[in-house]
Design a protein around this motif. Structure first.
Motif, PDB file in Angstrom:
ATOM      1  N   THR A  63     -30.969  17.548  16.278  1.00 50.96           N
ATOM      2  CA  THR A  63     -30.876  16.194  16.833  1.00 50.96           C
ATOM      3  C   THR A  63     -29.472  15.590  16.754  1.00 50.96           C
ATOM      4  OG1 THR A  63     -31.487  15.191  14.725  1.00 50.96           O
ATOM      5  CG2 THR A  63     -33.283  15.736  16.237  1.00 50.96           C
ATOM      6  N   LEU A  64     -28.493  16.359  16.340  1.00 52.54           N
ATOM      7  CA  LEU A  64     -27.150  15.799  16.183  1.00 52.54           C
ATOM      8  C   LEU A  64     -26.520  15.355  17.502  1.00 52.54           C
ATOM      9  CD1 LEU A  64     -25.443  18.029  13.489  1.00 52.54           C
ATOM     10  CD2 LEU A  64     -26.133  15.657  13.287  1.00 52.54           C
ATOM     11  N   ASP A  65     -26.723  16.122  18.550  1.00 48.54           N
ATOM     12  CA  ASP A  65     -26.022  15.820  19.798  1.00 48.54           C
ATOM     13  C   ASP A  65     -26.898  15.208  20.871  1.00 48.54           C
ATOM     14  OD1 ASP A  65     -27.518  18.072  20.195  1.00 48.54           O
ATOM     15  OD2 ASP A  65     -25.993  19.146  21.335  1.00 48.54           O
ATOM     16  N   ARG A  66     -28.038  14.711  20.478  1.00 48.02           N
ATOM     17  CA  ARG A  66     -28.914  14.065  21.456  1.00 48.02           C
ATOM     18  C   ARG A  66     -29.785  13.022  20.753  1.00 48.02           C
ATOM     19  NH1 ARG A  66     -33.032  19.126  22.142  1.00 48.02           N
ATOM     20  NH2 ARG A  66     -34.264  18.660  20.325  1.00 48.02           N
ATOM     21  N   THR A  67     -30.420  12.218  21.554  1.00 45.49           N
ATOM     22  CA  THR A  67     -31.362  11.248  21.013  1.00 45.49           C
ATOM     23  C   THR A  67     -32.644  11.993  20.626  1.00 45.49           C
ATOM     24  OG1 THR A  67     -30.472   9.576  22.499  1.00 45.49           O
ATOM     25  CG2 THR A  67     -32.620   9.123  21.499  1.00 45.49           C
ATOM     26  N   PRO A  68     -33.112  11.803  19.400  1.00 41.76           N
ATOM     27  CA  PRO A  68     -34.320  12.519  18.975  1.00 41.76           C
ATOM     28  C   PRO A  68     -35.538  12.139  19.812  1.00 41.76           C
ATOM     29  CG  PRO A  68     -33.204  11.538  17.092  1.00 41.76           C
ATOM     30  CD  PRO A  68     -32.546  11.015  18.317  1.00 41.76           C
ATOM     31  N   GLU A 105     -39.829  12.477  20.455  1.00 39.14           N
ATOM     32  CA  GLU A 105     -40.984  12.350  19.567  1.00 39.14           C
ATOM     33  C   GLU A 105     -41.252  13.671  18.852  1.00 39.14           C
ATOM     34  OE1 GLU A 105     -45.762  11.345  19.801  1.00 39.14           O
ATOM     35  OE2 GLU A 105     -44.451  10.669  21.415  1.00 39.14           O
ATOM     36  N   LEU A 106     -41.067  14.773  19.555  1.00 35.98           N
ATOM     37  CA  LEU A 106     -41.255  16.091  18.941  1.00 35.98           C
ATOM     38  C   LEU A 106     -40.236  16.327  17.818  1.00 35.98           C
ATOM     39  CD1 LEU A 106     -42.694  18.840  18.972  1.00 35.98           C
ATOM     40  CD2 LEU A 106     -40.999  19.591  20.640  1.00 35.98           C
ATOM     41  N   ASP A 107     -38.998  15.924  18.054  1.00 35.31           N
ATOM     42  CA  ASP A 107     -37.965  16.052  17.016  1.00 35.31           C
ATOM     43  C   ASP A 107     -38.314  15.215  15.787  1.00 35.31           C
ATOM     44  OD1 ASP A 107     -36.392  17.732  18.616  1.00 35.31           O
ATOM     45  OD2 ASP A 107     -35.331  16.034  19.512  1.00 35.31           O
ATOM     46  N   THR A 108     -38.799  14.019  16.027  1.00 35.83           N
ATOM     47  CA  THR A 108     -39.180  13.139  14.922  1.00 35.83           C
ATOM     48  C   THR A 108     -40.307  13.758  14.099  1.00 35.83           C
ATOM     49  OG1 THR A 108     -38.575  11.235  16.263  1.00 35.83           O
ATOM     50  CG2 THR A 108     -39.940  10.804  14.336  1.00 35.83           C
ATOM     51  N   ARG A 109     -41.290  14.327  14.784  1.00 34.07           N
ATOM     52  CA  ARG A 109     -42.387  14.998  14.071  1.00 34.07           C
ATOM     53  C   ARG A 109     -41.890  16.217  13.297  1.00 34.07           C
ATOM     54  NH1 ARG A 109     -46.769  16.072  18.380  1.00 34.07           N
ATOM     55  NH2 ARG A 109     -45.657  14.770  19.837  1.00 34.07           N
ATOM     56  N   ARG A 110     -40.981  16.969  13.907  1.00 35.60           N
ATOM     57  CA  ARG A 110     -40.441  18.155  13.250  1.00 35.60           C
ATOM     58  C   ARG A 110     -39.708  17.770  11.970  1.00 35.60           C
ATOM     59  NH1 ARG A 110     -37.366  20.334  17.290  1.00 35.60           N
ATOM     60  NH2 ARG A 110     -39.119  21.585  17.986  1.00 35.60           N
ATOM     61  N   ILE A 111     -38.909  16.718  12.029  1.00 34.52           N
ATOM     62  CA  ILE A 111     -38.183  16.250  10.843  1.00 34.52           C
ATOM     63  C   ILE A 111     -39.161  15.744   9.781  1.00 34.52           C
ATOM     64  CG2 ILE A 111     -36.623  14.447   9.994  1.00 34.52           C
ATOM     65  CD1 ILE A 111     -35.088  14.764  12.654  1.00 34.52           C
ATOM     66  N   ARG A 112     -40.168  14.986  10.214  1.00 39.84           N
ATOM     67  CA  ARG A 112     -41.145  14.461   9.261  1.00 39.84           C
ATOM     68  C   ARG A 112     -41.910  15.587   8.565  1.00 39.84           C
ATOM     69  NH1 ARG A 112     -43.591  10.825  12.333  1.00 39.84           N
ATOM     70  NH2 ARG A 112     -45.118  12.306  13.111  1.00 39.84           N
ATOM     71  N   ARG A 113     -42.327  16.611   9.338  1.00 41.59           N
ATOM     72  CA  ARG A 113     -43.033  17.751   8.743  1.00 41.59           C
ATOM     73  C   ARG A 113     -42.130  18.515   7.774  1.00 41.59           C
ATOM     74  NH1 ARG A 113     -44.123  20.887  13.287  1.00 41.59           N
ATOM     75  NH2 ARG A 113     -43.998  19.166  14.716  1.00 41.59           N
TER      76      ARG A 113
END
Length: 89
Positions: free
Chosen positions: A48-53, A55-63
């Motif tokens: 997620t460094l070079d783009r806006t996270p 919903e899938l990215d947010t879930r991946r980070i949370r998991r």
């Protein structure tokens, strides 16, 4: 004229002491699930460094964060059960 001598003999003389001990290898093996969970969390953040996270990215980070917390808890409980005597036995 002075000869230039390599220091390889001095450096390699202590090579046997550089290797990890069996206890250190066991500690690394015990911590490996936590290390892998932290790598997964780092990977999720790097994505997620070079783009806006999304919903899938947010879930991946949370998991990944939850997995790290679970592994830390598991490791702490294992260490505590080994170091602390059982009370009331």
């Amino acid at each position: 004229m002075k000869d230039i001598v390599t220091v390889q003999d001095a450096v390699t003389a202590f090579a046997d002491f550089i290797e990890p001990t069996a206890a250190e290898l066991d500690a690394i093996e015990q911590e490996m699930p936590l290390i892998l969970a932290e790598v997964d969390l780092l990977d999720a953040h790097i994505i997620t460094l070079d783009r806006t996270p999304t919903e899938l990215d947010t879930r991946r980070i949370r998991r990944a964060r939850n997995r790290v917390l679970n592994e830390r808890r598991t490791l702490a409980n294992c260490i505590a059960s080994v170091t602390l005597p059982e009370i009331g036995a």
